[in-house]
Design a protein around this motif. Structure first.
Motif, PDB file in Angstrom:
ATOM      1  N   ASP A 163     -41.783   2.921 -14.667  1.00  0.00           N
ATOM      2  CA  ASP A 163     -43.025   2.210 -14.338  1.00  0.00           C
ATOM      3  C   ASP A 163     -43.136   0.805 -14.934  1.00  0.00           C
ATOM      4  OD1 ASP A 163     -45.394   2.203 -12.843  1.00  0.00           O
ATOM      5  OD2 ASP A 163     -46.606   2.837 -14.547  1.00  0.00           O
ATOM      6  N   HIS A 184     -42.053   0.332  -9.677  1.00  0.00           N
ATOM      7  CA  HIS A 184     -42.582  -0.139  -8.385  1.00  0.00           C
ATOM      8  C   HIS A 184     -43.306  -1.476  -8.526  1.00  0.00           C
ATOM      9  CE1 HIS A 184     -46.796   1.872  -8.848  1.00  0.00           C
ATOM     10  NE2 HIS A 184     -46.232   1.754 -10.017  1.00  0.00           N
ATOM     11  N   HIS A 185     -42.983  -2.210  -9.596  1.00  0.00           N
ATOM     12  CA  HIS A 185     -43.508  -3.578  -9.736  1.00  0.00           C
ATOM     13  C   HIS A 185     -42.429  -4.553  -9.265  1.00  0.00           C
ATOM     14  CE1 HIS A 185     -45.960  -1.240 -12.573  1.00  0.00           C
ATOM     15  NE2 HIS A 185     -46.903  -2.138 -12.349  1.00  0.00           N
ATOM     16  N   ASP A 236     -50.537   3.809 -18.415  1.00  0.00           N
ATOM     17  CA  ASP A 236     -51.520   4.487 -17.574  1.00  0.00           C
ATOM     18  C   ASP A 236     -50.998   5.868 -17.171  1.00  0.00           C
ATOM     19  OD1 ASP A 236     -49.636   4.085 -15.604  1.00  0.00           O
ATOM     20  OD2 ASP A 236     -50.978   3.035 -14.222  1.00  0.00           O
ATOM     21  N   ASN A 283     -52.857   5.259  -8.930  1.00  0.00           N
ATOM     22  CA  ASN A 283     -52.086   4.068  -8.573  1.00  0.00           C
ATOM     23  C   ASN A 283     -52.265   3.644  -7.115  1.00  0.00           C
ATOM     24  OD1 ASN A 283     -49.175   3.236 -10.531  1.00  0.00           O
ATOM     25  ND2 ASN A 283     -51.108   4.058 -11.275  1.00  0.00           N
ATOM     26  N   ASP A 285     -49.758   6.928 -14.433  1.00  0.00           N
ATOM     27  CA  ASP A 285     -48.497   6.952 -13.676  1.00  0.00           C
ATOM     28  C   ASP A 285     -47.307   6.991 -14.639  1.00  0.00           C
ATOM     29  OD1 ASP A 285     -46.902   6.968 -11.365  1.00  0.00           O
ATOM     30  OD2 ASP A 285     -46.753   4.781 -11.317  1.00  0.00           O
TER      31      ASP A 285
HETATM   32 MN   LIG Z   1     -47.366   2.692 -11.648  1.00  0.00          MN
END
Ligand SMILES: [Mn+2]
Length: 303
Positions: A71, A93-94, A12, A149, A14
């Motif tokens: 990401d 950031h997951h 995506d 996001n 991001d």
């Molecule tokens: Mn992201």
């Protein structure tokens, strides 16, 4: 050679913007780096952004490769070019793999609860005092990433750091607040131009939670009206995966999520989870929900 990359299958805005902006930062510091992806680009990377001067590089096989992953932190989702023993840095950031990467990479692993990886990249420019050297188009890309996001700062994962980062970027491009609508309209145009592909490029299959269906599709648009007129297409595309699906249609203008489903069992399941009712095949939620937030909600409620 540093190779900056992200996930497989699709990426995506991001991931895209962060890979490019991070490469530009290395360049400013005089370090050789390329940003590469072999994945499909989803509709959050708009035609206008693809026309920017700064874009992805083609992959070069070289002797000394060092991979920087952005990401994504779950190994099975890494871009296929990644050599796992050559990873030197990871920013994501997951949630879920923080400890694994801390043990492997120490301070070069940065997995944080934050709206966008783009925010962390912006902060890296700041740390290096190179914010004044950032190109306008790079700033626009990072703005789009943060908007997408965080769903225009309405998603629960939004942090103050995302808001601060966005304000810094707005200064670089002299934005008076208009870019948000412009960007989401660009996304909407991409989606409406090829609805079937857009759905396929943002559908996650194999979600294993008692309270959620196996398939969750997601689309983010400025205004839902045109998509709502094409429900039959959504049904057709998603029925090909599994009977158990939902579409999370996020409308930025309304600041709402619309959960679409046509299967009674799934509807009951979703009503139980979200405490709202379906009106026909649509459940209107009073706020925006990201897919990752729906999954988190299901995990909390399973316990
Ligand atoms: Mn992201």
């Amino acid at each position: 050679m540093k190779i900056i990359t992200s996930g497989s299958k699709y990426i995506d805005i991001d991931a895209y913007a962060s890979c490019i902006a991070y490469r530009e930062l290395f360049k400013l510091k005089g370090i050789e780096a390329i940003s590469v992806s072999t994945s499909k680009l989803n509709e959050s990377i708009t035609k206008q952004i693809l026309e920017f001067k700064q874009s992805l590089d083609s992959y070069q096989e070289s002797e000394e490769q060092e991979f920087i992953i952005l990401d994504v932190s779950e190994e099975i989702y890494f871009d296929t070019i990644v050599k796992k023993d050559k990873i030197v840095e990871l920013i994501d950031h997951h949630p879920g793999f923080e400890t694994v990467w801390k043990e492997k990479l120490g301070e070069k692993a940065q997995i944080e609860t934050i709206g966008a990886v783009a925010t962390i990249i912006l902060e890296k420019y700041q740390e290096e005092h190179l914010l004044n050297k950032m190109e306008k188009e790079v700033a626009y890309m990072l703005m789009a990433a943060i908007l997408d996001n965080t769903l225009n700062f309405k998603a629960k994962i939004t942090s103050n750091r995302d808001i601060m980062a966005y304000q810094k970027l707005q200064k670089i491009v002299s934005d008076n607040g208009r870019y948000c609508e412009r960007y989401f309209l660009e996304c909407q145009e991409m989606i409406e131009h090829d609805l079937i592909n857009s759905i396929q490029n943002d559908t996650k299959v194999g979600i294993h939670h008692q309270l959620l269906p196996n398939v969750i599709a997601q689309l983010t648009v400025w205004d839902k009206t045109n998509i709502m007129k094409q429900l039959e297409i959504i049904y057709q595309v998603l029925d090909r995966y599994d009977k158990n699906w939902i579409m999370n249609l996020i409308c930025i203008k309304d600041a709402k999520s619309y959960i679409i489903s046509k299967h009674e069992k799934v509807k009951m399941q979703m009503q139980k989870l979200m405490h709202h009712t379906f009106n026909g095949n649509i459940m209107e939620l009073p706020e925006v929900w990201l897919r990752k937030e729906l999954i988190k909600e299901a995990i909390i409620n399973e316990k």
